[in-house]
Design an enzyme around this catalytic site. Structure first.
Site, PDB file in Angstrom:
ATOM      1  N   GLU A 369      -0.134   9.329  -2.423  1.00 44.33           N
ATOM      2  CA  GLU A 369       0.655   8.838  -3.556  1.00 44.33           C
ATOM      3  C   GLU A 369       0.055   7.560  -4.148  1.00 44.33           C
ATOM      4  OE1 GLU A 369       4.881   8.940  -2.838  1.00 44.33           O
ATOM      5  OE2 GLU A 369       4.626  10.683  -1.539  1.00 44.33           O
ATOM      6  N   GLY A 370      -1.275   7.528  -4.201  1.00 41.81           N
ATOM      7  CA  GLY A 370      -1.982   6.414  -4.791  1.00 41.81           C
ATOM      8  C   GLY A 370      -2.788   5.649  -3.762  1.00 41.81           C
TER       9      GLY A 370
END
Length: 390
Positions: A369-370
């Site tokens: 998620e990043g």
């Protein structure tokens, strides 16, 4: 003057109201009863047995989609959701990932962008834990650049035909519905895909050294035919999946501090009982310096999470601020785990203690998620006004 509390040195609990504390204590008690007695064995065997039963139990305490309104969701505040993530990840990152993917990705996508019919069909069962969902964005050859995804959906009469692959998908092999993002002639669209549809499969990924007590899968779509009403009508373009990721990243800001707290507390307890040279190792200056530094970063991170949660509740939280929180808190959580491991010495690598398990899990949390680099570039662009992504 109130007493100094080693486990709450800044008095952060005083910022929480009765409902906040009730949510936290409910989730903490559930995790202590249902996860902590078994998690070392699950991690060692690389499985999460009884995941459907665990999902139903999480649904019964309101932990699934808990910050969403309606459709059987709890309608909790962002801070309360964050507290739940902290307690779940203090048990294990895999359990928090189960909840985050269910509520902040799959359910949120349907709740935010779905039709009323889609919401009625999926959300009540997902909130109750009767139905498990997953979120298909990352692909085998496409991670941080989702605009380059190869999964494609084309129209065929009134139907859609979906083909492609997604990778590293939490809950994929046990999901009843997969929210899958795909290229179309109209731009990137999201689809609510019943996993029993012909052409859809979700082989589980094995041989992981992180998030071992979690179901991780590949999604394979081989000309999956979907009716027109499978598409999420409320969004076109990358803002759809990126909006979901922002919601999920917020939970990680809190959750990572749960892993850090569990490791810090294990080190603190160990330092007070383990003796060397005739006294507990906690009585030596170098050990106390480590404990002090760990406590500083842990409680600064919790304060940061709390601040961002209040901003989310007020509707003023920006994506750049979420990047700020994830970048800082996950990075510091890993350092806390590594320092805790040094205090435990050789025992730090044993599954009898939670430290190495949390440390290896956080290596995945750091990336998903990043990645660190993506959040650095988000903040760099916000600080300078210059885009360095390309």
């Amino acid at each position: 003057m109130s007493a100094f509390l080693p486990l709450d040195p800044l008095g952060i609990d005083e910022l929480l109201g009765p409902e906040d504390l009730a949510v936290r204590d409910t989730v903490r008690a559930w995790a202590a009863d249902r996860v902590l007695p078994h998690i070392a064995g699950w991690y060692e065997s690389g499985e999460l047995p009884g995941i459907r039963e665990l999902a139903r139990e999480l649904g019964s305490i309101g932990a699934l989609g808990m910050s969403l309104e309606g459709y059987g969701c709890a309608g909790a505040s962002a801070v309360q959701y964050g507290l739940a993530c902290l307690e779940l990840e203090a048990a294990d990152s895999g359990i928090r990932s189960l909840v985050s993917v269910q509520g902040s990705l799959a359910m949120y996508a349907i709740w935010k962008y779905g039709s009323e019919e889609q919401k009625q069909r999926w959300l009540p069962g997902m909130a109750a834990g009767e139905l498990i969902g997953c979120f298909g964005l990352t692909e085998p050859d496409v991670g941080s650049d989702p605009a380059a995804m190869r999964t494609y959906a084309k129209r065929d009469g009134t139907d859609w035909v979906l083909s492609g692959r997604k990778m590293w998908i939490t809950n994929g092999s046990v999901a009843a519905v997969a929210v899958v993002w795909a290229q179309t002639d109209e731009g990137i669209r999201g689809f609510a895909v019943p996993t029993g549809t012909p052409g859809f499969s979700a082989p589980e990924i094995k041989h992981k050294w992180s998030l071992r007590a979690s179901v991780t899968s590949e999604l394979v779509m081989d000309e999956v035919r979907l009716p027109a009403d499978a598409v999420l009508p409320g969004v076109t373009g990358l803002k759809g999946p990126l909006g979901c990721l922002s919601h999920a990243r917020y939970g990680i800001i809190w959750g990572s501090m749960g892993a850090a707290r569990a490791s810090f507390e294990a080190a603190l307890d160990y330092a007070k009982t383990r003796e060397q040279f005739g006294k507990p190792i906690g009585g030596f200056q170098l050990t106390q310096a480590k404990l002090a530094d760990m406590a500083l970063e842990l409680h600064k991170g919790i304060l940061l999470a709390h601040h961002l949660g209040r901003r989310m509740d007020a509707g003023t939280l920006r994506p750049e601020q979420i990047s700020f929180g994830k970048l800082n808190n996950v990075r510091e959580a890993i350092e806390i785990c590594r320092t805790a491991r040094t205090i435990l010495g050789a025992n730090g690598i044993s599954l009898e203690y939670p430290v190495m398990r949390h440390a290896t899990n956080l290596e995945s949390v750091l990336t998903y998620e990043g990645t660190v680099e993506m959040h650095q570039l988000v903040l760099g662009k916000a600080l300078t006004g210059l885009d360095a992504f390309r």
